[in-house]
Design a protein around this motif. Structure first.
Motif, PDB file in Angstrom:
ATOM      1  N   ASP A  17       3.036  -3.821  -5.574  1.00  0.00           N
ATOM      2  CA  ASP A  17       3.321  -3.355  -6.897  1.00  0.00           C
ATOM      3  C   ASP A  17       2.165  -3.748  -7.841  1.00  0.00           C
ATOM      4  N   ARG A  20      -0.743  -1.014  -7.603  1.00  0.00           N
ATOM      5  CA  ARG A  20      -0.509   0.294  -8.322  1.00  0.00           C
ATOM      6  C   ARG A  20      -0.530  -0.229  -9.651  1.00  0.00           C
ATOM      7  N   SER A  68      -2.477  -0.735  -1.553  1.00  0.00           N
ATOM      8  CA  SER A  68      -1.621   0.038  -2.268  1.00  0.00           C
ATOM      9  C   SER A  68      -2.330   0.831  -3.411  1.00  0.00           C
TER      10      SER A  68
END
Length: 421
Positions: free
Chosen positions: A284, A287, A336
């Motif tokens: 997360d 991102r 990510s």
């Protein structure tokens, strides 16, 4: 120019960040006064041997002691014994090492000085289970904590309640000697009581906070451990035993990011430090960093100087029931980010652990850019599937993007840099 060799520039910033956390210069600025009696050095963590070597070179009087480092290359010491044990999961050598530290501080007087050299990683290196428990219980505890995705501060609150050495207990054993703790911080916020679970520093986190962390992060522990935590308590900061003790954070992520920012300005690159205490799930946070990079890149105009976004802290990786492949939080973070940067031009990123080792392999982290995901696919693998399997090392090994500077001898958490050109 940095844009001619973006990876070389980012690697140079990493070097500056690590240099700012160099144990020799950090300890030089915080040497305590010589005592009338003995000087005993103790310590634990990934930087323990380097800190011990530095202290030996700077101390102009007699000393002895013992520190505990992880298995692998260590800095040589003449007067301080360096023991080694396992990280991140404790081993039998750690039991002996913890006992050696506890023995080293017993039988001292008010005329003596104990210098504690503490750095990140000490929690796993110092297993000292309470009566009725053994190494297997500490291993089970560490494995559950590592798989939970809990932040390091929450993990260490739990750890210090299942130990005979953590949570200030080692400092209590050193009484009535004067104790000075020199801490290389790897925890967001730089609370020294959380570094290595605070063996020489008591803190106000009681068993209620430990039980709350177990509940909030859904940490699955054997009932025997839960029952023990529910009735255990760590020494309190107001205990007279700790009167006169000192603790100093001598290196931290904040200082390292400031050094990287200064080096960026000298190279004509505008730095922006996002934060030195970013926590959360690695994928997360990856991102989020990609989104910020794309946003800043979109707002740039022709002729603008290059820009670098810097951040530190410690992300976490929650391992599900299917287990994990190879890698650590930095490569998971960056894989990510690479997925969201796929096809984007002009952005190159580095994420690396400042101790030089990210997770299970020999790399500190990795680089990525807008072509990383395509390079992984060109080898017949899907980067999103590798991310789902927590196998980021394999992804970056395929793309040729691993960053391998080797062990650094310090540890001030993760270093992240996104260069916008």
């Amino acid at each position: 120019m940095p844009l001619d060799n973006p990876r070389g520039f980012l690697a140079a910033l990493f070097t500056q960040a690590v240099r700012a956390a160099d144990p020799l210069e950090a300890i030089r600025a915080h040497l305590p006064a010589r005592p009338a009696g003995r000087t005993v050095v103790i310590g634990a963590g990934k930087a323990a041997s380097q800190m011990a070597q530095a202290f030996e070179s700077l101390w102009d009087g007699p000393l002895d002691g013992v520190v505990v480092a992880r298995h692998g290359p260590i800095a040589a010491c003449d007067r301080i014994r360096v023991l080694q044990s396992a990280h991140p999961v404790p081993d039998q050598a750690g039991l002996s090492a913890a006992q050696a530290l506890m023995t080293a501080v017993q039988g001292l007087t008010p005329e003596d000085l104990v210098v504690a050299l503490i750095s990140g990683g000490g929690s796993a290196l110092l297993p000292a289970p309470p009566p009725g428990f053994g190494l297997a219980d500490e291993v089970a505890l560490n494995e559950a904590l590592l798989a939970s995705g809990a932040p390091i501060s929450a993990m260490n609150v739990v750890r210090k309640h299942v130990s005979m050495i953590k949570g200030g207990r080692l400092a209590a054993l050193a009484s009535p000697a004067r104790l000075v703790s020199l801490v290389v911080s790897d925890v967001p916020g730089d609370n020294p009581a959380y570094v290595a679970s605070g063996p020489t520093i008591p803190d106000a986190a009681g068993r209620e906070e430990a039980l709350r962390a177990i509940r909030d992060y859904r940490i699955t522990l054997p009932q025997t451990l839960l029952d023990y935590i529910a009735r255990s308590e760590t020494p309190r900061p107001e205990d007279p035993t700790f009167a006169g003790h000192e603790s100093h954070v001598i290196a931290s992520a904040r200082l390292s990011l400031q050094a990287a920012a200064s080096a960026s300005r000298e190279a004509g690159v505008t730095p922006l430090i996002l934060s030195d205490r970013i926590e959360g799930e690695a994928r997360d946070i990856g991102r989020m960093h990609a989104a910020l990079s794309i946003e800043f890149q979109a707002g740039r105009r022709a002729g603008d100087a290059p820009m670098v976004l810097l951040s530190g802290g410690e992300t976490t990786v929650t391992i599900g029931a299917n287990g994990a492949g190879k890698g650590g939080r930095n490569t998971e973070f960056l894989l990510s980010a690479a997925l969201d940067l796929d096809g984007t031009a002009g952005i190159t990123a580095l994420s690396a652990d400042t101790d030089g080792i990210d997770g299970s392999e020999s790399n500190a982290g990795a680089f990525c850019d807008g072509r990383t995901a395509a390079r992984i696919r060109s080898h017949g693998h899907q980067p999103r599937a590798l991310l789902a399997a927590h196998d980021a090392w394999t992804a970056f090994s395929l793309s040729g993007d691993l960053f391998e500077p080797g062990p650094t001898g310090t540890n001030v958490n993760d270093f992240r840099a996104f260069l916008l050109g």
